[in-house]
Design a protein around this motif. Structure first.
Motif, PDB file in Angstrom:
ATOM      1  N   ALA A 294       3.186 -69.612  -8.365  1.00 38.79           N
ATOM      2  CA  ALA A 294       2.662 -70.551  -7.381  1.00 38.79           C
ATOM      3  C   ALA A 294       3.216 -71.953  -7.618  1.00 38.79           C
ATOM      4  CB  ALA A 294       1.137 -70.571  -7.434  1.00 38.79           C
ATOM      5  N   THR A 295       3.376 -72.312  -8.883  1.00 31.19           N
ATOM      6  CA  THR A 295       3.936 -73.623  -9.204  1.00 31.19           C
ATOM      7  C   THR A 295       5.362 -73.737  -8.688  1.00 31.19           C
ATOM      8  OG1 THR A 295       2.554 -73.792 -11.169  1.00 31.19           O
ATOM      9  CG2 THR A 295       4.498 -75.215 -11.074  1.00 31.19           C
ATOM     10  N   MET A 296       6.158 -72.699  -8.900  1.00 34.74           N
ATOM     11  CA  MET A 296       7.547 -72.723  -8.453  1.00 34.74           C
ATOM     12  C   MET A 296       7.639 -72.761  -6.925  1.00 34.74           C
ATOM     13  SD  MET A 296      10.633 -72.861  -9.474  1.00 34.74           S
ATOM     14  CE  MET A 296      12.273 -72.682  -8.793  1.00 34.74           C
ATOM     15  N   MET A 297       6.880 -71.892  -6.266  1.00 32.82           N
ATOM     16  CA  MET A 297       6.948 -71.864  -4.807  1.00 32.82           C
ATOM     17  C   MET A 297       6.275 -73.083  -4.192  1.00 32.82           C
ATOM     18  SD  MET A 297       6.643 -67.823  -3.774  1.00 32.82           S
ATOM     19  CE  MET A 297       4.996 -67.559  -4.408  1.00 32.82           C
ATOM     20  N   GLY A 298       5.312 -73.662  -4.914  1.00 33.07           N
ATOM     21  CA  GLY A 298       4.643 -74.843  -4.405  1.00 33.07           C
ATOM     22  C   GLY A 298       5.461 -76.110  -4.529  1.00 33.07           C
ATOM     23  N   THR A 299       6.508 -76.070  -5.362  1.00 31.40           N
ATOM     24  CA  THR A 299       7.337 -77.262  -5.569  1.00 31.40           C
ATOM     25  C   THR A 299       8.789 -77.081  -5.140  1.00 31.40           C
ATOM     26  OG1 THR A 299       7.700 -76.576  -7.868  1.00 31.40           O
ATOM     27  CG2 THR A 299       5.902 -78.113  -7.454  1.00 31.40           C
ATOM     28  N   ARG A 300       9.346 -75.877  -5.349  1.00 33.17           N
ATOM     29  CA  ARG A 300      10.742 -75.631  -5.004  1.00 33.17           C
ATOM     30  C   ARG A 300      10.919 -74.261  -4.331  1.00 33.17           C
ATOM     31  NH1 ARG A 300      10.452 -80.176  -6.108  1.00 33.17           N
ATOM     32  NH2 ARG A 300      11.804 -81.464  -7.427  1.00 33.17           N
ATOM     33  N   PRO A 301      10.280 -74.045  -3.190  1.00 29.95           N
ATOM     34  CA  PRO A 301      10.389 -72.733  -2.541  1.00 29.95           C
ATOM     35  C   PRO A 301      11.804 -72.391  -2.104  1.00 29.95           C
ATOM     36  CG  PRO A 301       9.374 -74.325  -1.067  1.00 29.95           C
ATOM     37  CD  PRO A 301       9.444 -74.968  -2.414  1.00 29.95           C
ATOM     38  N   GLN A 302      12.579 -73.391  -1.731  1.00 28.28           N
ATOM     39  CA  GLN A 302      13.942 -73.112  -1.289  1.00 28.28           C
ATOM     40  C   GLN A 302      14.796 -72.646  -2.462  1.00 28.28           C
ATOM     41  OE1 GLN A 302      14.495 -73.209   1.884  1.00 28.28           O
ATOM     42  NE2 GLN A 302      16.700 -72.806   1.971  1.00 28.28           N
ATOM     43  N   ILE A 308      15.587 -64.695  -4.638  1.00 26.15           N
ATOM     44  CA  ILE A 308      14.816 -63.520  -4.225  1.00 26.15           C
ATOM     45  C   ILE A 308      15.177 -63.043  -2.825  1.00 26.15           C
ATOM     46  CG2 ILE A 308      12.924 -63.976  -5.805  1.00 26.15           C
ATOM     47  CD1 ILE A 308      11.371 -65.291  -3.606  1.00 26.15           C
ATOM     48  N   SER A 309      15.956 -63.825  -2.101  1.00 26.26           N
ATOM     49  CA  SER A 309      16.468 -63.350  -0.813  1.00 26.26           C
ATOM     50  C   SER A 309      17.762 -62.561  -0.986  1.00 26.26           C
ATOM     51  CB  SER A 309      16.726 -64.527   0.137  1.00 26.26           C
ATOM     52  OG  SER A 309      15.533 -65.184   0.461  1.00 26.26           O
ATOM     53  N   ASP A 310      18.406 -62.669  -2.151  1.00 30.49           N
ATOM     54  CA  ASP A 310      19.715 -62.057  -2.367  1.00 30.49           C
ATOM     55  C   ASP A 310      19.663 -60.814  -3.239  1.00 30.49           C
ATOM     56  OD1 ASP A 310      22.680 -62.283  -2.040  1.00 30.49           O
ATOM     57  OD2 ASP A 310      22.589 -62.426  -4.229  1.00 30.49           O
ATOM     58  N   LEU A 348       9.146 -54.631   3.198  1.00 32.48           N
ATOM     59  CA  LEU A 348       8.876 -55.428   4.391  1.00 32.48           C
ATOM     60  C   LEU A 348       9.370 -56.862   4.206  1.00 32.48           C
ATOM     61  CD1 LEU A 348       7.595 -55.769   7.180  1.00 32.48           C
ATOM     62  CD2 LEU A 348       5.424 -56.249   6.024  1.00 32.48           C
ATOM     63  N   TYR A 349       9.124 -57.428   3.029  1.00 34.93           N
ATOM     64  CA  TYR A 349       9.636 -58.776   2.751  1.00 34.93           C
ATOM     65  C   TYR A 349      11.162 -58.791   2.795  1.00 34.93           C
ATOM     66  CZ  TYR A 349       5.203 -60.907   1.195  1.00 34.93           C
ATOM     67  OH  TYR A 349       3.938 -61.435   1.124  1.00 34.93           O
ATOM     68  N   ALA A 355      11.259 -63.825   2.093  1.00 30.73           N
ATOM     69  CA  ALA A 355      10.904 -64.274   0.747  1.00 30.73           C
ATOM     70  C   ALA A 355      10.764 -65.791   0.690  1.00 30.73           C
ATOM     71  CB  ALA A 355      11.955 -63.801  -0.260  1.00 30.73           C
ATOM     72  N   ALA A 356      11.716 -66.519   1.249  1.00 35.04           N
ATOM     73  CA  ALA A 356      11.673 -67.984   1.214  1.00 35.04           C
ATOM     74  C   ALA A 356      10.665 -68.535   2.205  1.00 35.04           C
ATOM     75  CB  ALA A 356      13.060 -68.557   1.490  1.00 35.04           C
ATOM     76  N   SER A 357      10.639 -67.993   3.414  1.00 36.07           N
ATOM     77  CA  SER A 357       9.742 -68.533   4.440  1.00 36.07           C
ATOM     78  C   SER A 357       8.278 -68.333   4.065  1.00 36.07           C
ATOM     79  CB  SER A 357      10.036 -67.890   5.802  1.00 36.07           C
ATOM     80  OG  SER A 357       9.935 -66.477   5.741  1.00 36.07           O
ATOM     81  N   SER A 358       7.952 -67.230   3.392  1.00 31.20           N
ATOM     82  CA  SER A 358       6.574 -67.018   2.950  1.00 31.20           C
ATOM     83  C   SER A 358       6.232 -67.933   1.780  1.00 31.20           C
ATOM     84  CB  SER A 358       6.350 -65.556   2.563  1.00 31.20           C
ATOM     85  OG  SER A 358       7.196 -65.166   1.489  1.00 31.20           O
ATOM     86  N   ALA A 359       7.215 -68.205   0.924  1.00 26.93           N
ATOM     87  CA  ALA A 359       6.987 -69.075  -0.232  1.00 26.93           C
ATOM     88  C   ALA A 359       6.630 -70.490   0.188  1.00 26.93           C
ATOM     89  CB  ALA A 359       8.223 -69.092  -1.127  1.00 26.93           C
ATOM     90  N   ARG A 360       7.110 -70.924   1.336  1.00 20.38           N
ATOM     91  CA  ARG A 360       6.873 -72.307   1.758  1.00 20.38           C
ATOM     92  C   ARG A 360       5.405 -72.610   2.027  1.00 20.38           C
ATOM     93  NH1 ARG A 360      11.567 -71.287   5.197  1.00 20.38           N
ATOM     94  NH2 ARG A 360      13.403 -71.829   3.956  1.00 20.38           N
ATOM     95  N   LEU A 361       4.589 -71.581   2.242  1.00 22.47           N
ATOM     96  CA  LEU A 361       3.169 -71.832   2.437  1.00 22.47           C
ATOM     97  C   LEU A 361       2.567 -72.485   1.194  1.00 22.47           C
ATOM     98  CD1 LEU A 361       0.615 -71.647   4.095  1.00 22.47           C
ATOM     99  CD2 LEU A 361       0.378 -69.252   3.388  1.00 22.47           C
ATOM    100  N   TYR A 362       3.073 -72.110   0.017  1.00 23.55           N
ATOM    101  CA  TYR A 362       2.596 -72.737  -1.216  1.00 23.55           C
ATOM    102  C   TYR A 362       2.964 -74.222  -1.237  1.00 23.55           C
ATOM    103  CZ  TYR A 362       1.453 -68.170  -3.199  1.00 23.55           C
ATOM    104  OH  TYR A 362       0.879 -66.942  -3.435  1.00 23.55           O
ATOM    105  N   TRP A 363       4.141 -74.545  -0.754  1.00 22.94           N
ATOM    106  CA  TRP A 363       4.575 -75.941  -0.682  1.00 22.94           C
ATOM    107  C   TRP A 363       3.687 -76.713   0.290  1.00 22.94           C
ATOM    108  CZ3 TRP A 363       6.440 -79.319   2.993  1.00 22.94           C
ATOM    109  CH2 TRP A 363       7.129 -80.450   2.530  1.00 22.94           C
TER     110      TRP A 363
END
Length: 446
Positions: A294-302, A308-310, A348-349, A355-363
Motif C-alpha cells: 500500500a505504501t508503494m502504490m500510495g506513493t509511486r503507483p506508476q 507488474i504490467s510487464d 483478470l488484472y 495493474a497500474a490503473s488499480s494501484a492509483r486508487l491508493y495514491w
C-alpha cells in the motif's frame, strides 16, 4: 440527487434484437485484436444514461502471449528465511506460475463471468462495468457490493446465488436481494481514469448514480477491503435511497491507538483484552511490513506499474503478497482457495492491463494510509445504520467497543467463526447469512 421512486426496471434491460446487433459489432472489434466488449459509447447526451449489455471474449492471441511470458519467467534464488518476512516464498509462487503457463484455462473463468448478466454504463465520464442479478422473489432488497484490491468481481460471484435465491440456500424468500456488483474505476473491465480525482468519495457518488439509474428507490451497500471505505463514504454522503451499509473491514481504530501505532509506541493503558489483542496485531503487522504494498502504490503507483504490467510472475507475486492471501493454499486441497480461483483473479488484472490503473486508487487515497482508522474515514459523520461482521481470518479483529465508539448508529455487530479478508470469496454462504441478518431491520417493500 434525484431518485426515481416506486419503480423497478423491466428485467430485460435491452431487447434481444439489439443485443444481437451489438454482438455482431463487438466481433468486428475483436478482429482488431482487442477484448470483445459488448459496449458502445453513447451517441448523444440523450443516451448518457444508457445501460449496454456486456460480454467477455478474450482473443486467443492474448492468452498465448500470457502463457509465453509466464513460461519465460526468470526466477531469483529462494529467500534466506523460512517465512514470508521477505515476501512470498519461491516454493509457493513458482508452481503456481508454472501451472499458469501450462495448465490453467482462462475460458472457464470467462464462462463464470458470462454466466452472469453483465452491463456497462457511463458515469461521470467513465465506463463502469457491473454485474446485475435480480432475485425471483418479490420485494428483494437491492444491495451494491464493492470488491477490493487485489480482488475483483470474481471475489463476489459465489455469493450471488445465496443472496438472490435464499430459499435454495437455507434462507427465507423475504431475505432475498437484488445484487449489483460493479468493477471499480481502473479495475477489471471498467474504464481507467485519465485524470486525478477518482477517490473513494467520487466512487461512492458514482455508485449512488448507478443505483438510481437502475431504478432503485431504496437500497443498501456492502464492502470489504476497498469496499469498506467506499461503502462508508456512501453512508457519510447519505445519498437519497441508501438505507444503511454492511462492512467487514471496519474503520474503528481510535485516534489514540492510531497515534501509538504511528510511532511504534506501547499500547495505551486501560485496554481490554480484545482491544490489546487488536493493538498488538496491528503493531506486529506494521513491523512486518504487511502494508508495504500500500505504501508503494500510495506513493509511486506508476513506478511499480511498469514492473507488474510487464511480468505475469511479478504481478502474481505482488498481488499474493497481500496479507489477505496469507492463509490461502493455492492448491486443490481447498477448492475455495485453489490455484484456479487465485489465477482467475490475477488473470483478470493481466488481461485488462489494470495493474497500474488499480494501484492509483491508493495514491488517490493518500500515500497508503490505512482504512481502519476511524478519524481518517470520518466515521463520526456517519448517521446511517452501520452493520459489521468480524471474520477470524481478517487482518485484525475489530473490538466491539471500538466499533460502537466509531459508529454512533451501529445497528449490527457479529463475530463469526470462519472466513477471512475475502469473506464473500472464502465463505459465500456465511457471508449471505450475515447480510440477511444485518439488513433484515431495514427491509420494506420496494
Amino acid at each position: 440527487m434525484t431518485i426515481i421512486t416506486g419503480m423497478r426496471m423491466n428485467p430485460e434491460v435491452v431487447d434481444w434484437a439489439r443485443r444481437r446487433f451489438l454482438a455482431a459489432a463487438a466481433i468486428g472489434i475483436a478482429a482488431a485484436g482487442t477484448i470483445r466488449l459488448f459496449s458502445l459509447r453513447p451517441a448523444s447526451a440523450a443516451d448518457a444514461n444508457e445501460i449496454r449489455p456486456f460480454r467477455v471474449d478474450i482473443p486467443e492471441t492474448e492468452l498465448t502471449d500470457l502463457r509465453r511470458r509466464a513460461a519465460a519467467t526468470r526466477w531469483p534464488e529462494r529467500e534466506t528465511v523460512d517465512d514470508q518476512s521477505q515476501g512470498i516464498q519461491l516454493e509457493k509462487i513458482r508452481p503456481l506460475v508454472e501451472y499458469w503457463a501450462a495448465g490453467y484455462d482462462w475460458r472457464k473463468a470467462e464462462a463464470k463471468l458470462n454466466a452472469q448478466p453483465q452491463f456497462m454504463t457511463e458515469i461521470d465520464g467513465l465506463d463502469i462495468h457491473f454485474i446485475h442479478v435480480r432475485s425471483k422473489h418479490q420485494n428483494a432488497l437491492p444491495v451494491i457490493v464493492t470488491h477490493g484490491w487485489p480482488g475483483s468481481v470474481f471475489e463476489n460471484l459465489k455469493a450471488i446465488g445465496p443472496l438472490t435465491d435464499p430459499t435454495a440456500h437455507g434462507g427465507r424468500a423475504e431475505d432475498a436481494f437484488d445484487v449489483v456488483i460493479p468493477s471499480m474505476p481502473g479495475f477489471g473491465f471498467s474504464g481507467k481514469p485519465a485524470n486525478t480525482g477518482w477517490g473513494t468519495d467520487r466512487i461512492a457518488r458514482a455508485w449512488a448514480e448507478l443505483m438510481r439509474r437502475l431504478g432503485y428507490a431504496s437500497y443498501v451497500a456492502q464492502g470489504g477491503d476497498w469496499g469498506s471505505p467506499i461503502s462508508s463514504a456512501m453512508a457519510r454522503l447519505a445519498p437519497e435511497g441508501l438505507l444503511g451499509i454492511h462492512i467487514n473491514l471496519p474503520a474503528v481504530v481510535p485516534p489514540e491507538i492510531a497515534a501509538a501505532l504511528a510511532i511504534n509506541g506501547p499500547a495505551p493503558d486501560g485496554l481490554s483484552e480484545k482491544e490489546r489483542t487488536a493493538f498488538e496485531t496491528l503493531a506486529a503487522g506494521a513491523k512486518m511490513g504487511s502494508r508495504s504494498y500500500a505504501t508503494m502504490m500510495g506513493t509511486r503507483p506508476q513506478t511499480i506499474g511498469y514492473a507488474i504490467s510487464d511480468s505475469p510472475a511479478g504481478l502474481a507475486a505482488w498481488m499474493l503478497g497481500h496479507p489477505g492471501f496469507t492463509r490461502w493454499t493455492y492448491d486443490d486441497s481447498d477448492p475455495e482457495k485453489s490455484r484456479d480461483e487465485v489465477l482467475d483473479d490475477i488473470t483478470l488484472y493481466w488481461l485488462t492491463n489494470s495493474a497500474a490503473s488499480s494501484a492509483r486508487l491508493y495514491w488517490e487515497y493518500g500515500g497508503g494510509r490505512s482504512p481502519v482508522f476511524a478519524a481518517g474515514e470520518m466515521t463520526s459523520e456517519i448517521a446511517l445504520p452501520v452493520a459489521i461482521t468480524v471474520f477470524p481470518g481478517e487482518n485484525y479483529q475489530a473490538p466491539e467497543t471500538w466499533a460502537r465508539r466509531a459508529y454512533r448508529n451501529l445497528s449490527y455487530f457479529h463475530e463469526v467463526d470462519k472466513g477471512g479478508h475475502f469473506a464473500a470469496w472464502e465463505e459465500p454462504e456465511l457471508f449471505a447469512v450475515e447480510l440477511r441478518a444485518a439488513f433484515r431491520p431495514l427491509r420494506h417493500p420496494i
